[in-house]
Design an enzyme around this catalytic site. Sequence first.
Site, PDB file in Angstrom:
ATOM      1  CD  GLU A  33      -2.922  -0.939  -0.313  1.00  0.00           C
ATOM      2  OE1 GLU A  33      -2.734   0.251  -0.625  1.00  0.00           O
ATOM      3  OE2 GLU A  33      -3.529  -2.026  -0.362  1.00  0.00           O
ATOM      4  CE1 TYR A 116      -6.672   2.784  -1.219  1.00  0.00           C
ATOM      5  CE2 TYR A 116      -4.708   3.165  -0.094  1.00  0.00           C
ATOM      6  CZ  TYR A 116      -5.404   2.372  -1.805  1.00  0.00           C
ATOM      7  OH  TYR A 116      -5.621   1.501  -1.227  1.00  0.00           O
ATOM      8  CG  ASP A 134      -8.510   4.379  -4.733  1.00  0.00           C
ATOM      9  OD1 ASP A 134     -10.007   4.448  -5.070  1.00  0.00           O
ATOM     10  OD2 ASP A 134      -7.585   3.739  -5.545  1.00  0.00           O
TER      11      ASP A 134
END
Length: 352
Positions: A33, A116, A134
């Site tokens: 991520e 996020y 996102d």
Amino acid sequence: MNLSNKLKYWYLENKRHLPWRETKDPYAIWLSEIILQQTRVIQGLPYYEAFLKTYPTVFDLANAPEDDILRLWQGLGYYSRARNLHETAKKVAFEYNGSFPNNYKDLILLKGIGDYTAAAIASIAFDEVVPVVDGNVFRVLSRIYGITSDISAGATKKEFQQLAQTLIPQNNPALFNQAIMDFGAIQCTPKSPDCSACPFIKECIAYQTNQVDKLPIKISKVKVKNRYLDFLIFVDQNNCTLIEQRTQKDIWQKLYQFPVIDRFENKKADINSIIQTQYAKINVQNITLMNPKQIVHVLSHQKLHIHFWLINTADVLTEGVQWSELNKFGFPIVIHNFIQSYSNYITNQTLP
DNA sequence: AAACCGGGGAG
DNA sequence: CTCCCAGGTTT
């Protein structure tokens, strides 16, 4: 059929098979991520593989020197991600005994993990029912629901989070989050989306009202500053050169570079007088401009106009680094590329 | 809320 | 050339 079910079936047919989808390890998911922030999957993939191979566990990453991590990150950009990655690795390894927080509320407290990323890790690694928002989610939902709010506004983000919270299923939130992002990346793309094969063709407001290419609406405009950099490559008889680490709060913080003349005005640098005043101790033999045609390197907010100057000296640069050792340091990619293409010229005086 | 922070690829 | 990508931090 509702939206989340349609997304699920689309996903099961069309999903990308990515290595971080084969694991439930929070460390690997976190790593993926961070790498994928503002980064395309195709660009991040080799870095993910390299980091996991070099640092298989959060302890390996925590114990690594920051310079090594920055060097491995070289070329990926947004280097604060690498610095934050290291800080969080140390916190998790040494304060949490290697265990990541298992929920959104605690994950978001970690450096480099925002809204996020906390939602992504919480849902994908720990099955918490929290939606990710996102760029893909903005695009997919703004089109299907015909939302015309400016997505660069903070209030709009909350609007999308609330909507997504009503859509995300209780049973498999990880699948929903990854499905909506893949759908945005593969089918509901920014330009030329494949609407003819879209499962939402009947309910998509944007498609029905012929404004797919107008959504999502994003107003913010970034103004790009011009910046002029002249790098000074001192080379002595032993093929040693001077480098320095960038420390200021600026682009490329903690990466390495050659000594530089740096200004925002488009004014030609008087290399000779600058060397005589700022580097008076060095006995200069000759000065060569290596790229008469300036290199233009564009960042998100700055446009860099770059020259590299070769400065030969008869002195021995005791503070210098062997040219062949430069690969042990992390450089901005524009300098790294220059080193690669001009190494032969600098060490052998042969044309590239 | 606005500014700042990389690099690359698609169209 | 423009746009934007599995965004976050600082001011």
